[in-house]
Motif scaffolding. Structure first.
Motif, PDB file in Angstrom:
ATOM      1  N   THR A 289       0.799  -1.230   0.000  1.00 35.37           N
ATOM      2  CA  THR A 289       0.000   0.000   0.000  1.00 35.37           C
ATOM      3  C   THR A 289       0.830   1.277   0.000  1.00 35.37           C
ATOM      4  O   THR A 289       0.326   2.330  -0.383  1.00 35.37           O
ATOM      5  CB  THR A 289      -0.909   0.059   1.245  1.00 35.37           C
ATOM      6  OG1 THR A 289      -0.101   0.166   2.427  1.00 35.37           O
ATOM      7  CG2 THR A 289      -1.784  -1.180   1.345  1.00 35.37           C
ATOM      8  N   ASP A 310      -5.775  -0.817  -1.747  1.00 34.36           N
ATOM      9  CA  ASP A 310      -5.488  -2.248  -1.774  1.00 34.36           C
ATOM     10  C   ASP A 310      -6.810  -2.978  -1.943  1.00 34.36           C
ATOM     11  O   ASP A 310      -7.866  -2.358  -2.088  1.00 34.36           O
ATOM     12  CB  ASP A 310      -4.746  -2.692  -0.511  1.00 34.36           C
ATOM     13  CG  ASP A 310      -5.612  -2.640   0.755  1.00 34.36           C
ATOM     14  OD1 ASP A 310      -6.731  -2.064   0.690  1.00 34.36           O
ATOM     15  OD2 ASP A 310      -5.186  -3.161   1.791  1.00 34.36           O
ATOM     16  N   LYS A 311      -6.769  -4.303  -1.936  1.00 33.70           N
ATOM     17  CA  LYS A 311      -7.991  -5.073  -2.179  1.00 33.70           C
ATOM     18  C   LYS A 311      -9.010  -4.868  -1.067  1.00 33.70           C
ATOM     19  O   LYS A 311     -10.214  -4.877  -1.301  1.00 33.70           O
ATOM     20  CB  LYS A 311      -7.641  -6.560  -2.302  1.00 33.70           C
ATOM     21  CG  LYS A 311      -6.827  -6.895  -3.549  1.00 33.70           C
ATOM     22  CD  LYS A 311      -6.525  -8.384  -3.625  1.00 33.70           C
ATOM     23  CE  LYS A 311      -5.711  -8.690  -4.882  1.00 33.70           C
ATOM     24  NZ  LYS A 311      -5.375 -10.139  -4.967  1.00 33.70           N
ATOM     25  N   LYS A 312      -8.514  -4.650   0.160  1.00 30.30           N
ATOM     26  CA  LYS A 312      -9.421  -4.493   1.293  1.00 30.30           C
ATOM     27  C   LYS A 312     -10.150  -3.152   1.234  1.00 30.30           C
ATOM     28  O   LYS A 312     -11.331  -3.055   1.562  1.00 30.30           O
ATOM     29  CB  LYS A 312      -8.629  -4.618   2.594  1.00 30.30           C
ATOM     30  CG  LYS A 312      -9.487  -4.583   3.845  1.00 30.30           C
ATOM     31  CD  LYS A 312      -8.631  -4.792   5.091  1.00 30.30           C
ATOM     32  CE  LYS A 312      -9.473  -4.729   6.348  1.00 30.30           C
ATOM     33  NZ  LYS A 312      -8.648  -4.919   7.573  1.00 30.30           N
ATOM     34  N   VAL A 313      -9.427  -2.106   0.845  1.00 29.04           N
ATOM     35  CA  VAL A 313     -10.019  -0.766   0.728  1.00 29.04           C
ATOM     36  C   VAL A 313      -9.681  -0.252  -0.670  1.00 29.04           C
ATOM     37  O   VAL A 313      -8.751   0.539  -0.848  1.00 29.04           O
ATOM     38  CB  VAL A 313      -9.481   0.194   1.814  1.00 29.04           C
ATOM     39  CG1 VAL A 313     -10.233   1.528   1.764  1.00 29.04           C
ATOM     40  CG2 VAL A 313      -9.606  -0.419   3.204  1.00 29.04           C
ATOM     41  N   ASN A 331     -12.701   4.741   6.365  1.00 28.39           N
ATOM     42  CA  ASN A 331     -11.525   4.113   5.739  1.00 28.39           C
ATOM     43  C   ASN A 331     -10.197   4.657   6.280  1.00 28.39           C
ATOM     44  O   ASN A 331      -9.249   4.863   5.533  1.00 28.39           O
ATOM     45  CB  ASN A 331     -11.564   4.297   4.218  1.00 28.39           C
ATOM     46  CG  ASN A 331     -12.767   3.636   3.590  1.00 28.39           C
ATOM     47  OD1 ASN A 331     -13.235   2.604   4.064  1.00 28.39           O
ATOM     48  ND2 ASN A 331     -13.280   4.233   2.531  1.00 28.39           N
ATOM     49  N   ARG A 335      -4.305  -0.647   7.534  1.00 22.78           N
ATOM     50  CA  ARG A 335      -4.316  -1.924   6.827  1.00 22.78           C
ATOM     51  C   ARG A 335      -2.932  -2.557   6.912  1.00 22.78           C
ATOM     52  O   ARG A 335      -1.927  -1.864   7.098  1.00 22.78           O
ATOM     53  CB  ARG A 335      -4.684  -1.709   5.356  1.00 22.78           C
ATOM     54  CG  ARG A 335      -5.971  -0.925   5.144  1.00 22.78           C
ATOM     55  CD  ARG A 335      -6.027  -0.343   3.751  1.00 22.78           C
ATOM     56  NE  ARG A 335      -4.943   0.609   3.525  1.00 22.78           N
ATOM     57  CZ  ARG A 335      -4.695   1.217   2.359  1.00 22.78           C
ATOM     58  NH1 ARG A 335      -5.452   0.945   1.320  1.00 22.78           N
ATOM     59  NH2 ARG A 335      -3.690   2.058   2.246  1.00 22.78           N
ATOM     60  N   HIS A 336      -2.869  -3.863   6.732  1.00 21.38           N
ATOM     61  CA  HIS A 336      -1.580  -4.519   6.642  1.00 21.38           C
ATOM     62  C   HIS A 336      -0.843  -3.919   5.435  1.00 21.38           C
ATOM     63  O   HIS A 336      -1.344  -3.923   4.319  1.00 21.38           O
ATOM     64  CB  HIS A 336      -1.759  -6.028   6.457  1.00 21.38           C
ATOM     65  CG  HIS A 336      -0.453  -6.764   6.449  1.00 21.38           C
ATOM     66  ND1 HIS A 336       0.186  -7.134   7.606  1.00 21.38           N
ATOM     67  CD2 HIS A 336       0.335  -7.171   5.434  1.00 21.38           C
ATOM     68  CE1 HIS A 336       1.316  -7.746   7.299  1.00 21.38           C
ATOM     69  NE2 HIS A 336       1.430  -7.785   5.982  1.00 21.38           N
ATOM     70  N   VAL A 366      -3.660  -3.986  11.589  1.00 19.39           N
ATOM     71  CA  VAL A 366      -5.038  -3.767  12.006  1.00 19.39           C
ATOM     72  C   VAL A 366      -5.202  -4.222  13.453  1.00 19.39           C
ATOM     73  O   VAL A 366      -4.672  -5.245  13.824  1.00 19.39           O
ATOM     74  CB  VAL A 366      -5.998  -4.558  11.098  1.00 19.39           C
ATOM     75  CG1 VAL A 366      -7.415  -4.465  11.631  1.00 19.39           C
ATOM     76  CG2 VAL A 366      -5.913  -4.033   9.694  1.00 19.39           C
TER      77      VAL A 366
END
Length: 366
Positions: A289, A310-313, A331, A335-336, A366
């Motif tokens: 990220t 990233d895929k999560k956000v 948001n 995130r990792h 997280v």
């Protein structure tokens, strides 16, 4: 001069036998010169090192500035005394001044300490490495809103009480630190979020001789301000942390604010970068990220950390203290892969000062 002579006189004595008879006298001269230097070094320390005014921990302090009593929360670190009691530092220690953003979260200082983790980081470094002071100032209420914030240098975002001069307040804090705390005045840093990042940049623009480094999270400078800042003073180490998806202070700027790229380019120019290959940039952090690039400018380094999706956000991070605690914006949960801006900038400052830091977590989980 005495110490210089002390360094070379043993070699002179070897080459010149007649000087051997005087060697003993010169040894005593060196001894007394060393004592004088030690006494001078102690005398140069702030009086607060020998007579501390604030005990370890958090204290609310009032600083008079611009006709107003202003409030800051002071974190005083500790050291162990000979009796294993915890006491304030007796040798000058670094300080970070941490400016909050423009918002209505109350109690505001507690909120900002929570999201930025700067006081936590100062406390952790005190226990593991060396004492760190931290100051978290409180802004003033903006007109016609519930927001509290700053009237920022270089016309970033007016979010304070009309007529309040927060540049003057910043100077008062620096004066307070120099006179009332056992602070190393060559190691005073400023960090900020949003409006506080605007203010941190502005303080460095005008007071680069008093600031050893800047960590700016999600802030910019006003259009038309870059030329005056570029030529305003001495080089300053700079780090910026900014989400590419920030909707509040857009990375690309707008009609009022310069872009992050333009702000970073200004700092590189002020710090003496010319575009030579030896200046970089070098990659200092790279994850799924975040990517940080650092330019090794002749005057002082400049680093920019950009944070993407990233895929999560997939929309990317909101208006955030990067790697901090959520802070109420959508948001903003780390995130990792997101860099921990607080740990990264304080590691950087320690490295610049020649302090060997213990391993610190660089990724905000997280």
């Amino acid at each position: 001069l005495s110490l210089l002579f002390c360094t070379i006189h043993p070699f002179l004595a070897v080459k010149s036998q007649p000087m051997l008879s005087a060697s003993f006298d010169f040894t005593w001269l060196c001894f007394f010169a060393a004592i004088r230097c030690s006494i001078a070094a102690l005398a140069a320390q702030p009086q607060a090192c020998s007579k501390p005014r604030y005990g370890p921990g958090l204290t609310n302090v009032t600083i008079f500035s611009g006709g107003l009593n202003r409030t800051v929360t002071l974190y005083t670190p500790y050291v162990a005394s000979s009796g294993n009691n915890l006491i304030p530092p007796t040798l000058p220690a670094p300080l970070v001044v941490n400016w909050h953003g423009c918002n209505k979260h109350h109690p505001l200082i507690d909120y900002h300490m929570e999201i930025s983790k700067v006081v936590d980081a100062a406390r952790d470094r005190t226990s593991m490495l060396m004492p760190w002071y931290a100051i978290v100032p409180l802004g003033t209420p903006a007109a016609l809103t519930d927001n509290w914030g700053w009237n920022t240098v270089y016309h970033g975002i007016p979010c304070g009480q009309p007529g309040v001069n927060d540049e003057e307040f910043a100077e008062a804090i620096l004066d307070f630190a120099a006179s009332e705390l056992c602070v190393n005045t060559s190691r005073i840093y400023t960090a900020g979020f949003s409006t506080g990042a605007f203010l941190s940049y502005g303080i460095a623009c005008k007071h680069g001789d008093r600031i050893a480094g800047v960590g700016a999270n999600s802030g910019l400078l006003a259009r038309g301000s870059l030329d005056s800042c570029r030529t305003a003073g001495s080089p300053v180490p700079i780090q910026s942390f900014h989400s590419l998806a920030d909707p509040t202070v857009p990375y690309a700027g707008n009609l009022v604010w310069e872009s992050q790229d333009a702000v970073d380019a200004m700092w590189r120019a002020r710090n003496g970068c010319t575009g030579a290959l030896r200046e970089g940039p070098i990659v200092t952090f790279n994850s799924s990220t975040t990517r940080c690039l650092r330019w090794l400018c002749p005057g002082a380094p400049v680093e920019t950390c950009t944070v993407g999706p990233d895929k999560k956000v997939p929309v990317g991070l909101d208006h955030c203290w990067i790697g901090g605690r959520s802070g109420g914006f959508p948001n903003c949960r780390p995130r990792h892969g997101d860099i921990d801006a607080t740990a990264h900038m304080m590691d950087f400052w320690d490295q610049l000062a020649g302090v060997t830091a213990l391993p610190q977590p660089q990724i905000a989980f997280v």
